[in-house]
Design a protein around this motif. Structure first.
Motif, short mmCIF file in Angstrom:
data_model
loop_
_atom_site.label_atom_id
_atom_site.label_comp_id
_atom_site.label_asym_id
_atom_site.label_seq_id
_atom_site.Cartn_x
_atom_site.Cartn_y
_atom_site.Cartn_z
N THR A 185 58.49 -23.18 -6.53
CA THR A 185 58.93 -22.65 -5.23
C THR A 185 60.31 -22.02 -5.35
N HIS A 186 61.20 -22.69 -6.08
CA HIS A 186 62.57 -22.19 -6.26
C HIS A 186 62.57 -20.88 -7.04
N LEU A 187 61.75 -20.78 -8.09
CA LEU A 187 61.71 -19.57 -8.91
C LEU A 187 61.04 -18.41 -8.17
N LEU A 188 60.03 -18.72 -7.39
CA LEU A 188 59.38 -17.66 -6.60
C LEU A 188 60.34 -17.07 -5.57
N THR A 189 61.22 -17.90 -5.06
CA THR A 189 62.19 -17.46 -4.05
C THR A 189 63.41 -16.79 -4.68
N ASN A 190 63.74 -17.20 -5.91
CA ASN A 190 64.95 -16.69 -6.59
C ASN A 190 64.57 -16.05 -7.92
N ARG A 191 63.94 -14.91 -7.87
CA ARG A 191 63.40 -14.28 -9.07
C ARG A 191 64.47 -13.74 -10.01
N HIS A 192 65.69 -13.59 -9.48
CA HIS A 192 66.78 -13.16 -10.36
C HIS A 192 67.03 -14.17 -11.47
N LEU A 193 66.62 -15.43 -11.24
CA LEU A 193 66.80 -16.46 -12.27
C LEU A 193 65.93 -16.18 -13.49
N LEU A 194 64.78 -15.57 -13.26
CA LEU A 194 63.89 -15.23 -14.38
C LEU A 194 64.52 -14.14 -15.24
N ALA A 195 65.12 -13.14 -14.59
CA ALA A 195 65.78 -12.07 -15.33
C ALA A 195 66.97 -12.61 -16.12
N ALA A 196 67.69 -13.55 -15.52
CA ALA A 196 68.84 -14.15 -16.22
C ALA A 196 68.38 -14.94 -17.43
N ALA A 197 67.27 -15.68 -17.29
CA ALA A 197 66.74 -16.45 -18.41
C ALA A 197 66.25 -15.53 -19.51
N ASN A 198 65.61 -14.44 -19.13
CA ASN A 198 65.14 -13.46 -20.12
C ASN A 198 66.32 -12.88 -20.91
N ARG A 199 67.41 -12.53 -20.21
CA ARG A 199 68.61 -12.01 -20.90
C ARG A 199 69.18 -13.04 -21.85
N SER A 200 69.18 -14.30 -21.43
CA SER A 200 69.70 -15.37 -22.28
C SER A 200 68.86 -15.52 -23.54
N ILE A 201 67.54 -15.43 -23.40
CA ILE A 201 66.65 -15.54 -24.56
C ILE A 201 66.91 -14.40 -25.54
N VAL A 202 67.00 -13.19 -25.01
CA VAL A 202 67.20 -12.01 -25.86
C VAL A 202 68.54 -12.06 -26.58
N ASN A 203 69.56 -12.57 -25.93
CA ASN A 203 70.91 -12.56 -26.50
C ASN A 203 71.24 -13.81 -27.33
N SER A 204 70.35 -14.77 -27.35
CA SER A 204 70.63 -16.02 -28.08
C SER A 204 70.20 -15.92 -29.54
N GLU A 205 70.70 -16.84 -30.34
CA GLU A 205 70.25 -16.95 -31.72
C GLU A 205 68.93 -17.71 -31.74
N LEU A 206 67.92 -17.12 -32.32
CA LEU A 206 66.60 -17.75 -32.38
C LEU A 206 66.00 -17.45 -33.75
N ASP A 207 66.07 -18.42 -34.63
CA ASP A 207 65.58 -18.23 -36.00
C ASP A 207 64.11 -18.62 -36.05
N LEU A 208 63.25 -17.63 -36.21
CA LEU A 208 61.80 -17.87 -36.25
C LEU A 208 61.25 -17.80 -37.67
N SER A 209 62.12 -17.71 -38.64
CA SER A 209 61.70 -17.48 -40.02
C SER A 209 61.04 -18.71 -40.64
N MET A 210 59.81 -18.56 -41.10
CA MET A 210 59.15 -19.64 -41.83
C MET A 210 59.81 -19.84 -43.20
N LYS A 211 60.34 -18.75 -43.76
CA LYS A 211 61.05 -18.85 -45.04
C LYS A 211 62.27 -19.74 -44.90
N ARG A 212 63.04 -19.56 -43.83
CA ARG A 212 64.22 -20.38 -43.60
C ARG A 212 63.82 -21.83 -43.35
N HIS A 213 62.73 -22.02 -42.59
CA HIS A 213 62.28 -23.38 -42.32
C HIS A 213 61.85 -24.08 -43.61
N ALA A 214 61.12 -23.36 -44.47
CA ALA A 214 60.69 -23.95 -45.73
C ALA A 214 61.89 -24.34 -46.59
#
Length: 469
Positions: A423-452
């Motif tokens: 209900t809160h997210l449906l009413t405040n959709r700007h929070l979704l855009a903010a979360a998306n920006r945070s994901i894009v700008n954060s460090e996220l290491d998805l490398s299986m090589k690094r994990h191995a």
């Protein structure tokens, strides 16, 4: 380093997160220059004599099969506990380990594995580690949910297992599912239909334990002490095996909390990856308030995965928000009778990994509503890898990747709390855009090589490499 992995087997016969992770880790270790082999519980023969047999290599991985292993119940439960703890031949495992000469054995499961394998490893001073994909051994049904579908925190000396496993696979069914013939025909229409029928029958028992036999005039199910004791002994058998492992690789804090509640073990928390995961994060455009928010659920339509919790939460949303959302479900062929109306929900059926980019491009919010204490949950990480904000249950291990209110949100596994968050997210959709920006700008290491590499460095911390003589 010479490495021996113990898993359920190889694709396409075996599927799921455990198989995907173990195979991808092995292939990455091969690329790092390690010598990698695989041992898995295989078929049964009329003689019943246990032995190991080399299979053709898999993309450079040496493959060994245990002939006449312990039964492999998968998610089907255990109906006859003594069959799952019978003694094996220690000489079979000693011979194999002397032949392979591993420096370390990496267990991904104990299903189908005799205690004697661990005893042989101890006798030859080979280090052992375990990745916590599920709770088999602690729970015969793997997911630690009781007959009512809630988290099981009361083993009750084996009594609680009786109702959960009353429709478990028979030994004959398990033997058939381990056969070479079944492997060839697994994806045929007739076997797919049969599996769905068995799944429907077994899952129906999770709604209530009232189907169990009862004494006249008694509201409680009949409990046979000898049956409860069999489950008690079975758990003891596997807990003893777990205690023989040198160190644990916990793939989440959730998994660590469960295992350390039952065992005095040490280990390290390392979130897992798979090799097909790539960084596809992009800034997204989100629908305005007068357009439906595209909510996605990826996974089986099952109680333990939280689909029905999600459905109940959606039912609790205010009528004024009825046109503000649309649920897209991926992963199941069938549509449950209680599904939301078509104007609010679309069932897309099964999907292939190469379709994920298209799915997440059309997703505004991914929900991971796990009811069971899920040890990780790749789908949540895959959502993040595409820049999709994630609303995740506190029960899911992938919540380790979520900063609440930053790149997603964490909710209690309760329909009312999930409904409030939605209900809160449906009413405040700007929070979704903010979360998306945070994901894009954060460090996220998805490398299986690094994990191995992280796993290898962890191997080295466990102790000196010991080569079998």
């Amino acid at each position: 380093m010479k490495l021996l992995h113990v898993t359920l087997g190889l694709p396409p016969y075996r599927t799921g997160g455990l198989t995907k992770y173990s195979v991808d880790l092995m292939l990455s270790q091969l690329q790092q220059g390690h010598e990698v082999s695989l041992l898995y519980p295989g078929r049964y023969t009329w003689s019943g004599k246990m032995k190991t047999k080399p299979n053709p290599p898999y993309e450079g991985i040496g493959v060994y099969e245990i002939i006449n292993p312990l039964p492999v119940p998968l998610l089907g439960g255990i109906g006859r506990p003594p069959a799952f703890s019978r003694a094996g031949d220690p000489e079979v495992f000693l011979k194999l380990l002397r032949e392979v000469q591993p420096d370390l054995i990496h267990f991904h499961t104990l299903m189908g594995i005799h205690k004697e394998l661990l005893e042989a490893a101890k006798a030859l001073r080979i280090r052992t580690v375990y990745t916590s994909h599920d709770y088999f051994g602690i729970c015969p049904k793997v997911n630690l949910l009781n007959a009512a579908g809630d988290h099981c925190d009361d083993f009750d000396q084996g009594k609680s297992c009786i109702s959960c496993n009353q429709h478990a696979y028979s030994p004959h069914m398990i033997y058939m599912m381990q056969s070479y013939s079944y492997r060839r025909l697994k994806n045929s229409r007739i076997l797919q239909k049969a599996r769905r029928a068995v799944k429907k029958r077994t899952s129906s028992t999770s709604s209530t334990s009232s189907q169990m036999p009862r004494k006249a005039g008694d509201s409680k199910p009949m409990i046979h002490p000898e049956r409860a004791n069999e489950y008690k002994e079975l758990r003891s058998y596997y807990l003893e095996m777990y205690q023989m492992i040198d160190e644990f690789h916990f793939n989440s804090q959730v998994a660590k909390e469960i295992f350390t509640a039952y065992l005095n073990v040490k280990g390290k928390v390392l979130s897992i990856r798979h090799r097909h995961m790539a960084d596809r994060r992009v800034l997204k455009s989100f629908p305005s308030a007068d357009e439906p928010l595209r909510i996605a659920y990826l996974g089986p339509v099952d109680r333990y995965k939280g689909f029905f919790l999600l459905q109940e939460a959606l039912d609790q949303l205010p009528d004024t928000q009825a046109g503000q959302w649309h649920l897209h479900v991926y992963g199941n062929d069938g549509i449950p009778a209680s599904a939301p109306p078509a104007e609010h929900c679309t069932f897309h059926g099964r999907y292939e990994p190469d379709q994920l980019a298209g799915i997440f491009a059309e997703t505004d919010l991914l929900i991971v509503p796990s009811v069971w204490k899920e040890t990780f949950g790749f789908v949540g990480l895959e959502g993040l890898s595409h820049g999709v904000p994630v609303l995740v249950s506190r029960q899911a291990g992938v919540k380790d990747m979520i900063a609440d209110g930053v790149n997603g949100w964490i909710f209690e596994p309760d329909p009312a709390d999930l409904a409030q968050r939605l209900t809160h997210l449906l009413t405040n959709r700007h929070l979704l855009a903010a979360a998306n920006r945070s994901i894009v700008n954060s460090e996220l290491d998805l490398s299986m090589k690094r994990h191995a590499q992280d796993i290898y460095e962890w191997y080295l911390q466990i102790g000196e490499e010991v080569v079998v003589k």
